[in-house]
Write a protein that holds these residues in place. Structure first.
Motif, PDB file in Angstrom:
ATOM      1  N   GLU A  36       0.747  -1.212  -0.041  1.00 10.25           N
ATOM      2  CA  GLU A  36       0.067   0.020  -0.068  1.00 10.25           C
ATOM      3  C   GLU A  36       0.913   1.211  -0.134  1.00 10.25           C
ATOM      4  OE1 GLU A  36      -3.255   2.331   2.997  1.00 10.25           O
ATOM      5  OE2 GLU A  36      -2.120   0.479   3.558  1.00 10.25           O
ATOM      6  N   ALA A  37       0.501   2.188  -0.717  1.00  6.59           N
ATOM      7  CA  ALA A  37       1.180   3.514  -0.862  1.00  6.59           C
ATOM      8  C   ALA A  37       0.943   4.382   0.484  1.00  6.59           C
ATOM      9  CB  ALA A  37       0.485   4.348  -1.908  1.00  6.59           C
ATOM     10  N   GLY A  38      -0.372   4.458   0.891  1.00  6.45           N
ATOM     11  CA  GLY A  38      -0.708   5.442   1.814  1.00  6.45           C
ATOM     12  C   GLY A  38       0.342   5.380   3.141  1.00  6.45           C
ATOM     13  N   ARG A  39       0.285   4.434   3.764  1.00  2.00           N
ATOM     14  CA  ARG A  39       0.904   4.105   4.983  1.00  2.00           C
ATOM     15  C   ARG A  39       2.518   4.357   4.972  1.00  2.00           C
ATOM     16  NH1 ARG A  39      -0.119   1.816   9.841  1.00  2.00           N
ATOM     17  NH2 ARG A  39      -2.137   0.968   9.390  1.00  2.00           N
ATOM     18  N   ALA A  40       3.063   3.810   3.816  1.00  2.00           N
ATOM     19  CA  ALA A  40       4.426   4.167   3.593  1.00  2.00           C
ATOM     20  C   ALA A  40       4.691   5.645   3.393  1.00  2.00           C
ATOM     21  CB  ALA A  40       4.937   3.067   2.422  1.00  2.00           C
ATOM     22  N   ILE A  41       3.730   6.217   2.496  1.00  2.00           N
ATOM     23  CA  ILE A  41       4.070   7.605   2.273  1.00  2.00           C
ATOM     24  C   ILE A  41       3.892   8.540   3.594  1.00  2.00           C
ATOM     25  CG2 ILE A  41       2.901   9.573   1.215  1.00  2.00           C
ATOM     26  CD1 ILE A  41       2.273   7.621  -1.032  1.00  2.00           C
ATOM     27  N   ILE A  42       2.795   8.320   4.525  1.00  2.00           N
ATOM     28  CA  ILE A  42       2.709   8.954   5.668  1.00  2.00           C
ATOM     29  C   ILE A  42       3.958   8.678   6.458  1.00  2.00           C
ATOM     30  CG2 ILE A  42       1.417   8.803   8.012  1.00  2.00           C
ATOM     31  CD1 ILE A  42      -1.224   8.055   6.080  1.00  2.00           C
ATOM     32  N   GLN A  43       4.558   7.331   6.702  1.00  2.00           N
ATOM     33  CA  GLN A  43       5.547   7.284   7.381  1.00  2.00           C
ATOM     34  C   GLN A  43       6.750   8.162   6.878  1.00  2.00           C
ATOM     35  OE1 GLN A  43       5.838   2.947   7.118  1.00  2.00           O
ATOM     36  NE2 GLN A  43       4.362   2.521   8.783  1.00  2.00           N
ATOM     37  N   ALA A  51       5.098  18.009   4.206  1.00  2.00           N
ATOM     38  CA  ALA A  51       3.659  18.062   4.405  1.00  2.00           C
ATOM     39  C   ALA A  51       2.614  17.348   3.401  1.00  2.00           C
ATOM     40  CB  ALA A  51       3.690  19.615   3.914  1.00  2.00           C
ATOM     41  N   ALA A  52       3.360  16.425   2.676  1.00  2.00           N
ATOM     42  CA  ALA A  52       2.257  15.594   1.870  1.00  2.00           C
ATOM     43  C   ALA A  52       1.722  14.512   2.685  1.00  2.00           C
ATOM     44  CB  ALA A  52       3.000  15.052   0.886  1.00  2.00           C
ATOM     45  N   LEU A  53       0.620  14.883   3.658  1.00  2.00           N
ATOM     46  CA  LEU A  53       0.005  14.148   4.540  1.00  2.00           C
ATOM     47  C   LEU A  53      -1.558  14.481   4.491  1.00  2.00           C
ATOM     48  CD1 LEU A  53       2.315  14.910   7.581  1.00  2.00           C
ATOM     49  CD2 LEU A  53       2.183  12.590   6.321  1.00  2.00           C
ATOM     50  N   GLU A  63      -0.922  12.994  -5.113  1.00  2.00           N
ATOM     51  CA  GLU A  63      -0.108  12.961  -6.252  1.00  2.00           C
ATOM     52  C   GLU A  63       1.275  11.720  -5.734  1.00  2.00           C
ATOM     53  OE1 GLU A  63       0.047  13.930  -9.112  1.00  2.00           O
ATOM     54  OE2 GLU A  63      -1.608  15.225  -8.859  1.00  2.00           O
ATOM     55  N   LEU A  64       1.540  11.933  -4.536  1.00  2.00           N
ATOM     56  CA  LEU A  64       2.752  10.691  -4.162  1.00  2.00           C
ATOM     57  C   LEU A  64       1.896   9.177  -4.083  1.00  2.00           C
ATOM     58  CD1 LEU A  64       4.529  12.499  -1.164  1.00  2.00           C
ATOM     59  CD2 LEU A  64       5.176  12.220  -3.573  1.00  2.00           C
ATOM     60  N   MET A  65       0.526   9.192  -3.875  1.00  2.00           N
ATOM     61  CA  MET A  65       0.259   7.990  -3.888  1.00  2.00           C
ATOM     62  C   MET A  65      -0.007   7.232  -5.528  1.00  2.00           C
ATOM     63  SD  MET A  65      -3.134   7.560  -1.047  1.00  2.00           S
ATOM     64  CE  MET A  65      -4.060   8.806  -1.794  1.00  2.00           C
ATOM     65  N   LEU A  66      -0.328   8.493  -6.172  1.00  2.00           N
ATOM     66  CA  LEU A  66      -0.566   8.126  -7.786  1.00  2.00           C
ATOM     67  C   LEU A  66       0.899   7.820  -8.244  1.00  2.00           C
ATOM     68  CD1 LEU A  66      -1.978   8.048 -10.500  1.00  2.00           C
ATOM     69  CD2 LEU A  66      -1.571  10.471 -10.839  1.00  2.00           C
ATOM     70  N   SER A  67       2.052   8.324  -7.991  1.00  2.00           N
ATOM     71  CA  SER A  67       3.226   7.950  -8.247  1.00  2.00           C
ATOM     72  C   SER A  67       3.589   6.626  -7.949  1.00  2.00           C
ATOM     73  CB  SER A  67       4.515   8.917  -7.909  1.00  2.00           C
ATOM     74  OG  SER A  67       4.196  10.129  -8.503  1.00  2.00           O
ATOM     75  N   GLN A 132      -7.406   2.189  15.014  1.00  2.00           N
ATOM     76  CA  GLN A 132      -6.636   3.149  14.599  1.00  2.00           C
ATOM     77  C   GLN A 132      -5.137   3.055  15.100  1.00  2.00           C
ATOM     78  OE1 GLN A 132      -9.549   5.835  16.567  1.00  2.00           O
ATOM     79  NE2 GLN A 132      -9.714   6.970  14.669  1.00  2.00           N
ATOM     80  N   ASP A 133      -4.325   3.870  14.498  1.00  2.00           N
ATOM     81  CA  ASP A 133      -3.020   3.602  14.924  1.00  2.00           C
ATOM     82  C   ASP A 133      -2.343   5.110  14.358  1.00  2.00           C
ATOM     83  OD1 ASP A 133      -2.148   3.413  12.294  1.00  2.00           O
ATOM     84  OD2 ASP A 133      -2.086   1.394  12.307  1.00  2.00           O
ATOM     85  N   ARG A 134      -0.780   5.204  14.537  1.00  2.00           N
ATOM     86  CA  ARG A 134      -0.119   6.366  14.148  1.00  2.00           C
ATOM     87  C   ARG A 134      -0.580   6.905  12.741  1.00  2.00           C
ATOM     88  NH1 ARG A 134       5.760   6.077  15.628  1.00  2.00           N
ATOM     89  NH2 ARG A 134       5.836   7.668  13.823  1.00  2.00           N
ATOM     90  N   GLU A 135      -0.706   6.022  12.057  1.00  2.00           N
ATOM     91  CA  GLU A 135      -0.978   6.282  10.206  1.00  2.00           C
ATOM     92  C   GLU A 135      -2.406   6.360   9.934  1.00  2.00           C
ATOM     93  OE1 GLU A 135       1.341   3.587  10.802  1.00  2.00           O
ATOM     94  OE2 GLU A 135       3.092   5.116  10.958  1.00  2.00           O
ATOM     95  N   ARG A 136      -3.039   5.468  10.682  1.00  2.00           N
ATOM     96  CA  ARG A 136      -4.603   5.283  10.504  1.00  2.00           C
ATOM     97  C   ARG A 136      -5.260   6.240  11.388  1.00  2.00           C
ATOM     98  NH1 ARG A 136      -5.917  -0.185  10.950  1.00  2.00           N
ATOM     99  NH2 ARG A 136      -4.906  -0.614   8.902  1.00  2.00           N
ATOM    100  N   LYS A 137      -5.710   7.582  10.992  1.00  2.00           N
ATOM    101  CA  LYS A 137      -6.287   8.285  11.924  1.00  2.00           C
ATOM    102  C   LYS A 137      -7.789   8.430  11.779  1.00  2.00           C
ATOM    103  CE  LYS A 137      -2.448  11.009  13.073  1.00  2.00           C
ATOM    104  NZ  LYS A 137      -1.724  12.282  13.379  1.00  2.00           N
ATOM    105  N   GLN A 138      -8.328   7.538  10.689  1.00  2.00           N
ATOM    106  CA  GLN A 138      -9.827   7.864  10.406  1.00  2.00           C
ATOM    107  C   GLN A 138     -10.626   7.013  11.317  1.00  2.00           C
ATOM    108  OE1 GLN A 138      -7.227   6.172   8.487  1.00  2.00           O
ATOM    109  NE2 GLN A 138      -7.764   6.639   6.269  1.00  2.00           N
ATOM    110  N   ASP A 139     -11.736   7.455  11.692  1.00  2.00           N
ATOM    111  CA  ASP A 139     -12.523   6.602  12.380  1.00  2.00           C
ATOM    112  C   ASP A 139     -13.429   5.515  11.724  1.00  2.00           C
ATOM    113  OD1 ASP A 139     -14.653   7.985  11.443  1.00  2.00           O
ATOM    114  OD2 ASP A 139     -15.111   9.358  13.092  1.00  2.00           O
ATOM    115  N   PHE A 140     -14.312   4.801  12.355  1.00  2.00           N
ATOM    116  CA  PHE A 140     -15.066   3.907  11.391  1.00  2.00           C
ATOM    117  C   PHE A 140     -15.757   4.483  10.644  1.00  2.00           C
ATOM    118  CE2 PHE A 140     -18.122   0.484  10.887  1.00  2.00           C
ATOM    119  CZ  PHE A 140     -17.279  -0.554  10.419  1.00  2.00           C
ATOM    120  N   ASP A 141     -16.636   5.456  10.877  1.00  2.00           N
ATOM    121  CA  ASP A 141     -17.479   5.970   9.813  1.00  2.00           C
ATOM    122  C   ASP A 141     -16.723   6.556   8.517  1.00  2.00           C
ATOM    123  OD1 ASP A 141     -19.636   5.585  11.613  1.00  2.00           O
ATOM    124  OD2 ASP A 141     -19.580   8.039  12.421  1.00  2.00           O
ATOM    125  N   GLU A 142     -15.589   7.147   8.837  1.00  2.00           N
ATOM    126  CA  GLU A 142     -14.777   7.393   7.677  1.00  2.00           C
ATOM    127  C   GLU A 142     -14.300   6.083   6.768  1.00  2.00           C
ATOM    128  OE1 GLU A 142     -11.079   9.985   6.126  1.00  2.00           O
ATOM    129  OE2 GLU A 142     -11.907  10.224   8.127  1.00  2.00           O
TER     130      GLU A 142
END
Length: 184
Positions: A36-43, A51-53, A63-67, A132-142
């Protein structure tokens, strides 16, 4: 559809629905899995003070996820193996729609160029395993809204969705492998 698309399988869904755990099990079984892109990009962005968070600059994050997704696709093209992707290029459009941002023409073009197998596995929201964890800040509704946005996006892009059953990781992996092996 390019020849590679037939052997490229996306596993998508909202956060905390067991996608990455499933892909880890598939990888342990010897399957080619692209992370997955998201977690690695956030880290990486947190480590460098970038700031690409998703909570700072959603457009730059997309854009980073697309790349990342394009690079993952190209990595899989260098092999002749079946490949499983933890998300795909259409996830970027789903993310942008979810966050209320426009989907730029170059993202739409990337969705046209980088095609996957017509059958996409989607992990449904699963409250019993959601955390939830350090990279996954979304709640269940999100997480539910993300699932809905991704389902709509992949469907609009011409993919058929196969919902993953809410079963053990071993059973999920067996389901995926049986489905991939079944004749079209």
């Amino acid at each position: 559809m390019p020849d590679d698309a037939d052997r490229f399988f996306v596993i998508t869904g909202g956060p905390g629905s067991g996608k990455s755990t499933l892909l880890s099990a598939l990888e342990a079984d010897g399957q080619l899995c692209l992370p997955e892109a998201g977690r690695a990009i956030i880290q990486a962005q947190v480590a460098i003070g970038g700031a690409a968070l998703p909570w700072s600059d959603r457009s730059a994050f997309a854009e980073l996820m697309l790349s990342w997704e394009i690079r993952s696709y190209q990595t899989a093209q260098a092999t002749s193996r079946i490949a499983f992707f933890d998300r795909g290029v259409p996830d970027v459009a789903g993310y942008l729609r979810l966050t209320g941002l426009p989907v730029p023409a170059h993202v739409e073009k990337a969705i046209e160029i980088y095609r996957y197998n017509r059958s996409v596995f989607i992990a449904p929201p699963w409250p019993e395993i959601f955390t939830q964890d350090r990279e996954r800040k979304q709640d269940f509704d999100e997480a539910v809204r993300t699932y809905e946005a991704l389902a709509a996006t992949y469907s609009a892009c011409g993919y058929g969705l196969i919902e993953l059953p809410r079963v053990s990781v071993k059973e999920r992996a067996a389901f995926v492998l049986r489905t991939v092996a079944a004749p079209a």
